[in-house]
Enzyme design. Sequence first.
Site, PDB file in Angstrom:
ATOM      1  N   CYS A   2       0.865  -1.179   0.000  1.00  0.00           N
ATOM      2  CA  CYS A   2       0.000   0.000   0.000  1.00  0.00           C
ATOM      3  C   CYS A   2       0.901   1.227   0.000  1.00  0.00           C
ATOM      4  O   CYS A   2       2.115   1.122   0.102  1.00  0.00           O
ATOM      5  CB  CYS A   2      -0.854   0.027   1.266  1.00  0.00           C
ATOM      6  N   ARG A  27       1.270   1.578  -5.959  1.00  0.00           N
ATOM      7  CA  ARG A  27       1.470   0.614  -4.869  1.00  0.00           C
ATOM      8  C   ARG A  27       0.159  -0.052  -4.456  1.00  0.00           C
ATOM      9  O   ARG A  27       0.159  -1.002  -3.666  1.00  0.00           O
ATOM     10  CB  ARG A  27       2.093   1.296  -3.645  1.00  0.00           C
ATOM     11  N   TRP A  79      -3.740  -1.678  -1.190  1.00  0.00           N
ATOM     12  CA  TRP A  79      -3.695  -2.931  -1.950  1.00  0.00           C
ATOM     13  C   TRP A  79      -4.207  -3.975  -0.952  1.00  0.00           C
ATOM     14  O   TRP A  79      -3.504  -4.308   0.003  1.00  0.00           O
ATOM     15  CB  TRP A  79      -2.274  -3.251  -2.392  1.00  0.00           C
ATOM     16  N   ASN A 105       1.086   0.214   5.928  1.00  0.00           N
ATOM     17  CA  ASN A 105       1.504  -0.571   4.773  1.00  0.00           C
ATOM     18  C   ASN A 105       2.231  -1.777   5.315  1.00  0.00           C
ATOM     19  O   ASN A 105       3.199  -1.645   6.058  1.00  0.00           O
ATOM     20  CB  ASN A 105       2.424   0.240   3.860  1.00  0.00           C
ATOM     21  N   GLY A 106       1.737  -2.976   4.972  1.00  0.00           N
ATOM     22  CA  GLY A 106       2.409  -4.210   5.413  1.00  0.00           C
ATOM     23  C   GLY A 106       1.375  -5.259   5.796  1.00  0.00           C
ATOM     24  O   GLY A 106       0.181  -5.115   5.502  1.00  0.00           O
ATOM     25  N   GLU A 485       8.513 -21.234 -18.860  1.00  0.00           N
ATOM     26  CA  GLU A 485       8.368 -19.871 -18.355  1.00  0.00           C
ATOM     27  C   GLU A 485       9.480 -18.976 -18.899  1.00  0.00           C
ATOM     28  O   GLU A 485       9.242 -17.838 -19.306  1.00  0.00           O
ATOM     29  CB  GLU A 485       8.352 -19.857 -16.835  1.00  0.00           C
ATOM     30  N   LYS A 489       8.768 -15.584 -21.089  1.00  0.00           N
ATOM     31  CA  LYS A 489       9.304 -14.279 -20.654  1.00  0.00           C
ATOM     32  C   LYS A 489      10.072 -13.630 -21.802  1.00  0.00           C
ATOM     33  O   LYS A 489       9.908 -12.467 -22.126  1.00  0.00           O
ATOM     34  CB  LYS A 489      10.229 -14.455 -19.446  1.00  0.00           C
ATOM     35  N   GLU A 492       7.724 -12.633 -24.895  1.00  0.00           N
ATOM     36  CA  GLU A 492       6.710 -11.572 -24.747  1.00  0.00           C
ATOM     37  C   GLU A 492       7.329 -10.176 -24.604  1.00  0.00           C
ATOM     38  O   GLU A 492       6.683  -9.195 -24.914  1.00  0.00           O
ATOM     39  CB  GLU A 492       5.755 -11.854 -23.599  1.00  0.00           C
ATOM     40  N   HIS A 508      13.114 -36.074 -31.541  1.00  0.00           N
ATOM     41  CA  HIS A 508      11.917 -36.507 -32.283  1.00  0.00           C
ATOM     42  C   HIS A 508      11.455 -35.450 -33.268  1.00  0.00           C
ATOM     43  O   HIS A 508      10.282 -35.337 -33.569  1.00  0.00           O
ATOM     44  CB  HIS A 508      10.802 -36.861 -31.283  1.00  0.00           C
ATOM     45  N   LYS A 607      -2.115  -6.509 -19.425  1.00  0.00           N
ATOM     46  CA  LYS A 607      -1.790  -7.116 -18.133  1.00  0.00           C
ATOM     47  C   LYS A 607      -2.830  -8.150 -17.733  1.00  0.00           C
ATOM     48  O   LYS A 607      -2.510  -9.150 -17.132  1.00  0.00           O
ATOM     49  CB  LYS A 607      -1.688  -6.036 -17.049  1.00  0.00           C
TER      50      LYS A 607
HETATM   51  C1  AGP Z   1       2.851 -13.507 -18.181  1.00  0.00           C
HETATM   52  O1  AGP Z   1       4.075 -12.791 -18.209  1.00  0.00           O
HETATM   53  C2  AGP Z   1       1.822 -12.944 -19.146  1.00  0.00           C
HETATM   54  N1  AGP Z   1       1.616 -11.561 -18.874  1.00  0.00           N
HETATM   55  C3  AGP Z   1       0.567 -13.787 -19.240  1.00  0.00           C
HETATM   56  O2  AGP Z   1       0.964 -15.051 -19.736  1.00  0.00           O
HETATM   57  C4  AGP Z   1      -0.213 -14.018 -17.929  1.00  0.00           C
HETATM   58  O3  AGP Z   1       0.515 -14.897 -17.085  1.00  0.00           O
HETATM   59  C5  AGP Z   1      -1.555 -14.683 -18.293  1.00  0.00           C
HETATM   60  O4  AGP Z   1      -2.277 -13.799 -19.111  1.00  0.00           O
HETATM   61  C6  AGP Z   1      -2.392 -15.049 -17.066  1.00  0.00           C
HETATM   62  O5  AGP Z   1      -2.739 -13.876 -16.385  1.00  0.00           O
HETATM   63  P1  AGP Z   1      -3.368 -14.031 -14.915  1.00  0.00           P
HETATM   64  O6  AGP Z   1      -2.307 -14.660 -14.055  1.00  0.00           O
HETATM   65  O7  AGP Z   1      -3.706 -12.629 -14.479  1.00  0.00           O
HETATM   66  O8  AGP Z   1      -4.571 -14.898 -14.994  1.00  0.00           O
END
Ligand code: AGP
Length: 612
Positions: A2, A27, A79, A105-106, A485, A489, A492, A508, A607
């Site tokens: 927060c 925050r 938050w 905050n915490g 993962e 990363k 994207e 394969h 996001k």
């Molecule tokens: C991850 O870096 C991406 N931004 C994306 O794959 C994300 O993980 C996915 O859209 C799921 O989002 P969520 O965790 O908010 O459900």
Amino acid sequence: MCGIIGYTGKEKACPILLDGLRHLEYRGYDSAGVAVENSDREDHPIEIVRVKGRLQALTEKTNDGASVEGRCGIGHTRWATHGEPTELNAHPHAAKDRRVVVVHNGIIENFQELREVLTRRGYEFHSQTDTEVVAHLLDAYYQGDALDAIARAVTRLRGTFALGILFREEPGVIYAVRKDSPMIIGRAESGNLIASDVPAILKYTRNVCYVKDLEIVRLTEDSIRFFSIDKEEIQKEFTTVQWDADAAEKGGYAHFMLKEIHEQPKAVADTIHPRLKDGRVDLSELGFEESEIASLHRIQMAACGSAYHVCVTGRYVLEKLTGIPVDVDLASEFRYREPVIEPNTLMVVVSQSGETADTLAAMRYAQQKGVPVLAIVNVVGSSIAREADKVLYTWAGPEIAVATTKAYSTQLAACYLLALYIAQIRGTMTDEAISSHVEELLSLPGKIERLLEEKERIQWLANKFSAERDIFFIGRGLDYASSMEGSLKLKEISYIHSEAYAAGELKHGTISLIEKGTLVVGVATQPQLVEKEISNMVEVRSRGACVLGITSYGNYTIEDHDDFTIYIPKTADCFYPSLVVIPLQLLAYYVSLARGLDVDKPRNLAKSVTVE
Ligand code: AGP
């Protein structure tokens, strides 16, 4: 996470508080509020104004601060961690008759036991928050000496806190104290300020002091005094902040993603600590009957993107530690394959935002089939959190960068906690194994911290690889999940084509893609698979690939078979994903940086994907 702010001085406080909160909304933005003490009136009342939702609502409710009288006040943007994001749970929180008013905050880990003690002493609680406990605890200790009340109260608090405090009987005075949560003190022309972070006060002063844990600060319009927890006055140095406003929003980091990568030790600690007691995992907050856990026949997991990679990791960990069969689906595929869901199945969905449409739909599909859903979510009160039967919150704080990092790490930690909790109940692990895993879990934040110190070397590697056309990630078992993962990363935020392959699958078909100079990242942490993984690295390298090996200290033979090596600290086999992901995040970040791209807002992405 927060944001807190406080001001006492010659100017009207509320507009300054609102301005400071505007610079702290990154925050947290679930709710906001201010408390302003009007020392120009005989009874110097404290006015509290709180709203659910964004700060704009508070700005409108207070007519941009004009309607709230007084030159001394505190403010907060929330938050949510304990209690839904409602006006009732919004800060500031006050004790009876507003004798004490607090912003925080915490996370107070022992707030439940303190709440029970204070309730027995006749205190009435009006919110679900841990913070309200602090207000009543201070009130309970306050006999006219604020410093003494604070010193005694903070010794009872367990967890993290940065507190801004008003005592009605001390008009014009703000007290502040912190432990583990950030707090700065600002000395300005017009008065003195407290804040969670530099951006909130940069407009008024660059003259700041960084308060240390358990130092108590007393601010008036024209004085700032510091005290130790023993109430001894201490002298503190002020420094001049060099940041520009934009850098300040990111805590001095170039991008939110880098800031959030560095917040991972604390985020993981905040997520695990409150759930560990006496060497065992305590997830009683989920409200499961032990019989429900004991009778489970299957766990079905579903999520999207990085959260899906958490599920792939979680399957290995859950099956290994609990003996329960686990299925994992991409949430966008799950409902369309019309899965056969048997009784005694638990559905687990994972989501940072708690708003991902496909994950929400997968959860609803399972519920329609009569299956209970446990959601691992970061945003309190989000759609998935509200509709799930059980919620295990990750306490990563708001994650701004589109590419998830700290939320991912806390989701992994949540999966470890769940697996150990189920193993405790089903007796699939010995007490010794449980306590050694819990001990190892507690060491993860420190090991993540150590890996972050390697960032300069990883940046050097990233600069070498930033012009690559294709980058492959290979791994076996849990290292395959980590490779997925790492590949996502990279893709994207750098837009470089990349794929993750189960290392045993290369021959394969995929190995035909390998040519001279192709970069292959080989992840090899699982003791029983390292040799096989290294032989897969030999396969690609003999066909011209350049190999970056990632393995734990001790596997030094890998250097006979790769071109570059990143070593990570040893940990329990099933916890390696939490460490492997750190260099992979940094590699992706620095490749994107080298390519001059918008790291925090990569093209075509959002996001939270709230559409199918
Ligand atoms: C991850 O870096 C991406 N931004 C994306 O794959 C994300 O993980 C996915 O859209 C799921 O989002 P969520 O965790 O908010 O459900």
